[in-house]
Design an enzyme around this catalytic site. Structure first.
Site, PDB file in Angstrom:
ATOM      1  N   HIS A  53      35.547  25.722   5.456  1.00  0.00           N
ATOM      2  CA  HIS A  53      34.079  25.644   6.269  1.00  0.00           C
ATOM      3  C   HIS A  53      33.925  27.115   6.619  1.00  0.00           C
ATOM      4  CE1 HIS A  53      36.348  24.156   9.819  1.00  0.00           C
ATOM      5  NE2 HIS A  53      35.223  24.311  10.384  1.00  0.00           N
ATOM      6  N   HIS A  55      32.688  27.883   9.986  1.00  0.00           N
ATOM      7  CA  HIS A  55      32.899  28.363  11.350  1.00  0.00           C
ATOM      8  C   HIS A  55      33.897  29.581  11.506  1.00  0.00           C
ATOM      9  CE1 HIS A  55      31.614  24.096  12.823  1.00  0.00           C
ATOM     10  NE2 HIS A  55      30.503  24.890  12.641  1.00  0.00           N
ATOM     11  N   ASP A  57      35.945  30.459  13.529  1.00  0.00           N
ATOM     12  CA  ASP A  57      37.275  30.338  13.927  1.00  0.00           C
ATOM     13  C   ASP A  57      38.240  30.043  12.495  1.00  0.00           C
ATOM     14  OD1 ASP A  57      36.208  28.054  13.990  1.00  0.00           O
ATOM     15  OD2 ASP A  57      38.001  26.989  14.788  1.00  0.00           O
ATOM     16  N   HIS A  58      37.401  30.117  11.323  1.00  0.00           N
ATOM     17  CA  HIS A  58      38.231  29.843  10.175  1.00  0.00           C
ATOM     18  C   HIS A  58      38.015  30.953   9.098  1.00  0.00           C
ATOM     19  CE1 HIS A  58      38.858  25.434  11.035  1.00  0.00           C
ATOM     20  NE2 HIS A  58      37.795  25.792  12.040  1.00  0.00           N
ATOM     21  N   HIS A 110      31.715  17.183   9.468  1.00  0.00           N
ATOM     22  CA  HIS A 110      31.875  18.295  10.480  1.00  0.00           C
ATOM     23  C   HIS A 110      30.951  19.615  10.386  1.00  0.00           C
ATOM     24  CE1 HIS A 110      33.688  21.121  13.441  1.00  0.00           C
ATOM     25  NE2 HIS A 110      34.027  21.943  12.521  1.00  0.00           N
ATOM     26  N   ASP A 130      38.759  21.187   9.563  1.00  0.00           N
ATOM     27  CA  ASP A 130      38.241  20.246  10.729  1.00  0.00           C
ATOM     28  C   ASP A 130      37.703  18.938  10.639  1.00  0.00           C
ATOM     29  OD1 ASP A 130      39.021  22.663  12.127  1.00  0.00           O
ATOM     30  OD2 ASP A 130      37.129  23.334  13.050  1.00  0.00           O
ATOM     31  N   HIS A 168      43.717  22.572  13.903  1.00  0.00           N
ATOM     32  CA  HIS A 168      43.568  22.584  15.223  1.00  0.00           C
ATOM     33  C   HIS A 168      44.713  21.815  15.741  1.00  0.00           C
ATOM     34  CE1 HIS A 168      39.892  24.877  16.261  1.00  0.00           C
ATOM     35  NE2 HIS A 168      39.586  24.333  15.010  1.00  0.00           N
TER      36      HIS A 168
HETATM   37 FE    FE Z   1      37.712  24.907  13.842  1.00  0.00          FE
HETATM   38 ZN    ZN Z   2      35.047  24.096  12.604  1.00  0.00          ZN
END
Ligand code: FE
Ligand code: ZN
Length: 258
Positions: A53, A55, A57-58, A110, A130, A168
């Site tokens: 996805h 985001h 942090d990915h 998410h 996530d 995570h």
């Molecule tokens: Fe994340």
């Molecule tokens: Zn995420």
């Protein structure tokens, strides 16, 4: 022979690496440096990148990896605009990486276009981003509770021995919430003890298995009488029905304030 390992990134992210000793597949590289270090330490060639996805942090490491000379495919969700993808995929599509057949699932909730990847080895491997966490699930930033519950039901239908690779390390705090929902679930107490020991020695709690998640993750246990009762008690007005979506919604709201 394939090896699977989580590469820690940021404070609590994992970039999953699947490799055959020579070529590697990386999932959700939120930053480039820890992935590069792991590849170098293991003498691996990065063959492909999968993205679940949009985001940061990915996907935050994609540009640096490309600039650093990575020339392979970057495969991600058809339903999200992500810079740097070379191929987009959606539910029902299949990929070939490291000689493995990889199945794509749409798992909105998410985010609206979130996807998951299932590697058809034995035991199978699920890269769920996530969507599903150890003893928990992602927050609903873009999707509805009904979408997320349906996505989790889809994951729950995979073989029980499936290795669950979440993005995570949230398992311990999720287990504390799970115990508030089901204080008398013995599988939860056993998991908390094992995962606490893992974290005390800085080991990951993941991958878990789908069987373990089915036994301990409240967000997959909407059919459990004790979980339904806890959800009802938490939201008496209006009363929560036993419908899976209603139970899931009450649990998610409860967890948001936990
Ligand atoms: Fe994340
Ligand atoms: Zn995420």
């Amino acid at each position: 022979m394939l090896s699977l390992l989580p590469v820690p990134a940021f404070a609590d992210n994992y970039i999953w690496l699947l490799h055959d000793g020579r070529d590697a597949l990386a999932v959700d590289p939120g930053e480039a440096a820890p992935l590069r270090q792991a590849l170098q330490a293991l003498g691996l060639n990065l063959a492909a990148i999968l993205v679940t996805h949009h985001h940061g942090d990915h996907v935050g490491g994609l540009a640096a990896l490309r600039a650093g000379g990575f020339e392979g495919p970057v495969i991600g969700p058809a339903g999200e605009a992500i810079e740097g993808l070379t191929q987009t995929v959606a539910e029902g599509e299949r990929l070939q990486c490291l000689g493995q057949d990889i199945q794509v699932l749409d798992v909105p909730g998410h985010t609206a276009g979130h996807i998951a990847f299932v590697v058809a080895c034995e035991p199978p491997i699920l890269f769920c981003g996530d969507t599903l966490f150890g003893a928990g699930c992602g927050r609903l930033f873009e999707g509805t509770p009904a979408q997320m519950q349906a996505s989790l039901a889809k994951l729950l239908a995979l073989p029980p021995q499936t290795r669950v690779c979440c993005a995570h390390e949230y398992t311990l705090s999720n287990l504390r919430f799970a115990q508030a929902v089901e204080p008398d679930n013995p599988a939860l107490a056993a998991r908390l003890q094992a995962d606490q020991a893992a974290r005390n020695t800085n080991r990951p709690t993941l991958p878990s298995t789908l069987a373990l998640e089915a036994a301990t993750n409240p967000f997959l246990r909407w059919n459990e009488p004790g979980v339904r009762a806890a959800a009802r008690q938490r939201a008496p007005q209006p009363a929560v029905s036993d419908a899976p979506v209603a139970v899931f919604t009450a649990l998610r709201q409860w967890k948001n304030q936990f």
